[in-house]
Design a protein around this motif. Sequence first.
Motif, PDB file in Angstrom:
ATOM      1  N   PHE A 198      87.254  71.811  56.367  1.00 44.58           N
ATOM      2  CA  PHE A 198      86.653  71.514  54.770  1.00 44.58           C
ATOM      3  C   PHE A 198      86.504  70.082  54.672  1.00 44.58           C
ATOM      4  CE2 PHE A 198      89.521  75.669  55.218  1.00 44.58           C
ATOM      5  CZ  PHE A 198      88.351  75.968  54.975  1.00 44.58           C
ATOM      6  N   SER A 199      85.891  69.490  55.074  1.00 45.12           N
ATOM      7  CA  SER A 199      86.058  67.954  55.606  1.00 45.12           C
ATOM      8  C   SER A 199      84.850  67.361  54.525  1.00 45.12           C
ATOM      9  CB  SER A 199      84.497  67.014  57.048  1.00 45.12           C
ATOM     10  OG  SER A 199      83.778  67.314  56.247  1.00 45.12           O
ATOM     11  N   PHE A 251      88.668  62.054  54.676  1.00 48.78           N
ATOM     12  CA  PHE A 251      89.419  61.504  56.155  1.00 48.78           C
ATOM     13  C   PHE A 251      87.943  61.695  57.651  1.00 48.78           C
ATOM     14  CE2 PHE A 251      91.908  65.241  53.428  1.00 48.78           C
ATOM     15  CZ  PHE A 251      92.205  64.366  52.590  1.00 48.78           C
ATOM     16  N   GLU A 283      79.535  72.927  53.360  1.00 47.09           N
ATOM     17  CA  GLU A 283      77.930  72.389  52.632  1.00 47.09           C
ATOM     18  C   GLU A 283      77.256  72.055  53.282  1.00 47.09           C
ATOM     19  OE1 GLU A 283      76.565  73.611  48.968  1.00 47.09           O
ATOM     20  OE2 GLU A 283      78.585  74.836  49.061  1.00 47.09           O
ATOM     21  N   ASP A 327      81.119  78.150  57.468  1.00 48.70           N
ATOM     22  CA  ASP A 327      81.871  78.730  56.414  1.00 48.70           C
ATOM     23  C   ASP A 327      83.374  79.077  57.174  1.00 48.70           C
ATOM     24  OD1 ASP A 327      82.843  80.844  54.676  1.00 48.70           O
ATOM     25  OD2 ASP A 327      81.411  82.081  54.037  1.00 48.70           O
ATOM     26  N   PHE A 384      85.673  80.423  56.189  1.00 47.93           N
ATOM     27  CA  PHE A 384      86.494  81.103  55.089  1.00 47.93           C
ATOM     28  C   PHE A 384      86.187  82.717  55.600  1.00 47.93           C
ATOM     29  CE2 PHE A 384      86.445  79.687  50.958  1.00 47.93           C
ATOM     30  CZ  PHE A 384      87.956  79.566  51.063  1.00 47.93           C
ATOM     31  N   PRO A 405      91.228  72.731  52.198  1.00 47.65           N
ATOM     32  CA  PRO A 405      90.339  73.982  51.415  1.00 47.65           C
ATOM     33  C   PRO A 405      90.659  74.066  50.111  1.00 47.65           C
ATOM     34  CG  PRO A 405      92.353  74.754  52.650  1.00 47.65           C
ATOM     35  CD  PRO A 405      92.875  73.181  53.090  1.00 47.65           C
TER      36      PRO A 405
HETATM   37  C1  LIG Z   1      89.243  70.431  48.372  1.00 43.73           C
HETATM   38  S1  LIG Z   1      87.472  69.691  48.797  1.00 43.73           S
HETATM   39  C2  LIG Z   1      87.983  68.600  50.189  1.00 43.73           C
HETATM   40  C3  LIG Z   1      86.567  67.487  50.861  1.00 43.73           C
HETATM   41  C4  LIG Z   1      87.068  66.447  51.388  1.00 43.73           C
HETATM   42  N1  LIG Z   1      88.117  67.586  52.556  1.00 43.73           N
HETATM   43  C5  LIG Z   1      87.974  65.301  51.073  1.00 43.73           C
HETATM   44  O1  LIG Z   1      89.521  65.323  50.801  1.00 43.73           O
HETATM   45  O2  LIG Z   1      86.889  64.813  49.878  1.00 43.73           O
HETATM   46  C6  LIG Z   1      86.910  71.082  49.890  1.00 43.73           C
HETATM   47  C7  LIG Z   1      85.785  71.228  50.222  1.00 43.73           C
HETATM   48  O3  LIG Z   1      85.878  72.580  51.380  1.00 43.73           O
HETATM   49  C8  LIG Z   1      84.471  73.209  51.395  1.00 43.73           C
HETATM   50  N2  LIG Z   1      84.694  74.773  51.466  1.00 43.73           N
HETATM   51  C9  LIG Z   1      84.687  75.367  50.504  1.00 43.73           C
HETATM   52  N3  LIG Z   1      84.604  76.617  51.046  1.00 43.73           N
HETATM   53  C10 LIG Z   1      84.490  77.075  51.733  1.00 43.73           C
HETATM   54  C11 LIG Z   1      83.350  77.733  52.686  1.00 43.73           C
HETATM   55  N4  LIG Z   1      84.066  78.698  52.883  1.00 43.73           N
HETATM   56  N5  LIG Z   1      83.881  77.394  54.694  1.00 43.73           N
HETATM   57  C12 LIG Z   1      83.798  76.138  54.999  1.00 43.73           C
HETATM   58  N6  LIG Z   1      84.049  74.859  53.426  1.00 43.73           N
HETATM   59  C13 LIG Z   1      84.110  75.095  52.761  1.00 43.73           C
HETATM   60  C14 LIG Z   1      83.567  72.645  49.504  1.00 43.73           C
HETATM   61  O4  LIG Z   1      82.370  72.585  50.681  1.00 43.73           O
HETATM   62  C15 LIG Z   1      84.778  71.732  49.684  1.00 43.73           C
HETATM   63  O5  LIG Z   1      83.686  69.849  50.400  1.00 43.73           O
END
Ligand SMILES: C[S@@+](CC[C@H](N)C(=O)[O-])C[C@H]1O[C@@H](n2cnc3c(N)ncnc32)[C@H](O)[C@@H]1O
Length: 416
Positions: free
Chosen positions: A280-281, A286, A302, A328, A330, A349
Motif C-alpha cells: 500500500f505504498s 515510505f 493504483e 489489488d 485485498f 492500508p
Molecule cells: C493509507 S494510504 C498509504 C499510502 C502510503 N503508504 C503513504 O503513506 O502515503 C493507502 C494506500 O493503499 C492503496 N490501496 C487502496 N486499496 C488498495 C488495494 N486493494 N490494493 C492495493 N493498494 C490499495 C491506496 O491507493 C493508498 O495509496
Amino acid sequence: MSTETITIQKLGAQGDGIAQSADGPVYVPFALPGETVAIARVKSHGTLMSIAAASPDRQEPHCRHFGPDGVNGTCGGCTLQHYADAPYRAFKRQLVVDALRSKGLTPEVDELIAAHPGERRRVVFAARKTEKDMLIGFNQAESHHIVAIHECPIASAGIISRLPAIRAVGAALAVNAEAFRISVLETLSGLDIAVDEIKKLSDKQRRSAIETVLALRGIARVSLNGEILVEPMKPMIDFGGVQVSPPPGAFTQATKPAEDAMADLVAAHVGKAKRIADLFSGSGTFTLRLARIGRVHAVEGEDKPLAALDHAARNTQGLKPVTTERRDLFRRPLMAQELKAYDAVVFDPPRAGAEFQSKELARSAVKKIVAVSCNPSTLARDLALLVESGYRITRVTPIDQFLWTSHVEVVAALEK
Ligand SMILES: C[S@@+](CC[C@H](N)C(=O)[O-])C[C@H]1O[C@@H](n2cnc3c(N)ncnc32)[C@H](O)[C@@H]1O
C-alpha cells in the motif's frame, strides 16, 4: 424530544461525550468527561443546551465556527478543540490502548506524538457557487450546509493565505448551484488543487477556467475529476530528500510533521533489512526513504502513484534499487511463499485494514513487520492475527495528524 440533565462519563471513539441513562448510552457532541449538562434528547442523541458544571479541562475553542453556537453554523471538523491539550492527547492514546485491549493485546503504547495548529497541508473544502458568492468552507456535521470560512486554525498558512485564489478557481469551474469538493495540497511549487463532483464543463468555460488559473499566483496545478486542466508548475513534494510529483488527488499524509514522524519510525523498525516490501505504498512516502536502507519492492493498487514513485526513484542518485507492482492487495495479498523474498515488510492500508495480507504474513517467516494504520480497530484485528502466529509487538506509537478530532494514526513494530 425530551430535555434532561445528565453527567458525562467519558468520550466515545468518535469524540462525543457519553452518559449512561436508564435506557442506555446517550451521545452528546461537545460535552466533556465529568461535565453535568442539560441536553435535548432524541433517542440516544443528546444536543447540548447548557453546561451546569463545566470540566476544568474545558478551554476556549480556537475557532469561531466551533460548537453549538458556532458562527454561521458548526463546522463539522475539530470537534475536540475545547479540550485541554493533556487530556485530549491522553484520550487519543487511550483509543489505541482500548482497541488493542479489545483483541487481547496489551503492549506498552507510547505517548501520542502531538499535532499542532497550522500543520495541515492537505485540506478538503466543501464548495458551492451561489448567485452572490462562491462559498468555500466545511460541511456542518451530518448536514450539507456549508460553513463558509476565511480562516482555519489547523490549515497551513500557505493554504489560508491563498483562499481567495482557491475561491477564484472554484468560481471559474462551478457550473451551477451544485455542491462540489475542492481538495488542496500545499506542495513545494504551489497549491495542487483537485476539483471533484463537477460534471459538465463547456469548451468555453474550460478555456476561461484555464485563463483564470494562469492569472493566479501560487497555484501549481488544477485538475478536474482526476484529469489535469492546467499545470503552470509541476507540483512537487519531498519524501525524505527525494522529490516526487504526485498524480492529481493522490493520497498524501495530511501533515508533514506526522509524515516525517511515521517515516522515521518505519525506517528505525526496518533497521538494516536488505530486502524490504512496502505494501500500500502510494506515491512512495515510505518506499523512497527505505530505499536508502535496502532494495524495496513497492506494491500499490493504483497505477498513477506507482508511476510517480517509479519516476522519482529512477531520477534520484544514491538509492538502492526500487521495483513497483500494481496489485489489488485485498484480493491478491503477497502470499507466504512470495514473502520469503523479504527481511522486512511495511504495510499501510486504508481504514479497512489488511486482514488477508496479515493472514499471509502470519504464515510467513518475515523477521520484521511494520504496520501503519489510520484505524486502531482494524489494526488491532490485524495485529492479533500476527501475534497469534508467534509475532511479538515491540513498539506501538500513536501519532496525531488530525488535530482536535478522534482520528489517530499508529505505527506498530513486530518481530519474529
Ligand atoms: C493509507 S494510504 C498509504 C499510502 C502510503 N503508504 C503513504 O503513506 O502515503 C493507502 C494506500 O493503499 C492503496 N490501496 C487502496 N486499496 C488498495 C488495494 N486493494 N490494493 C492495493 N493498494 C490499495 C491506496 O491507493 C493508498 O495509496
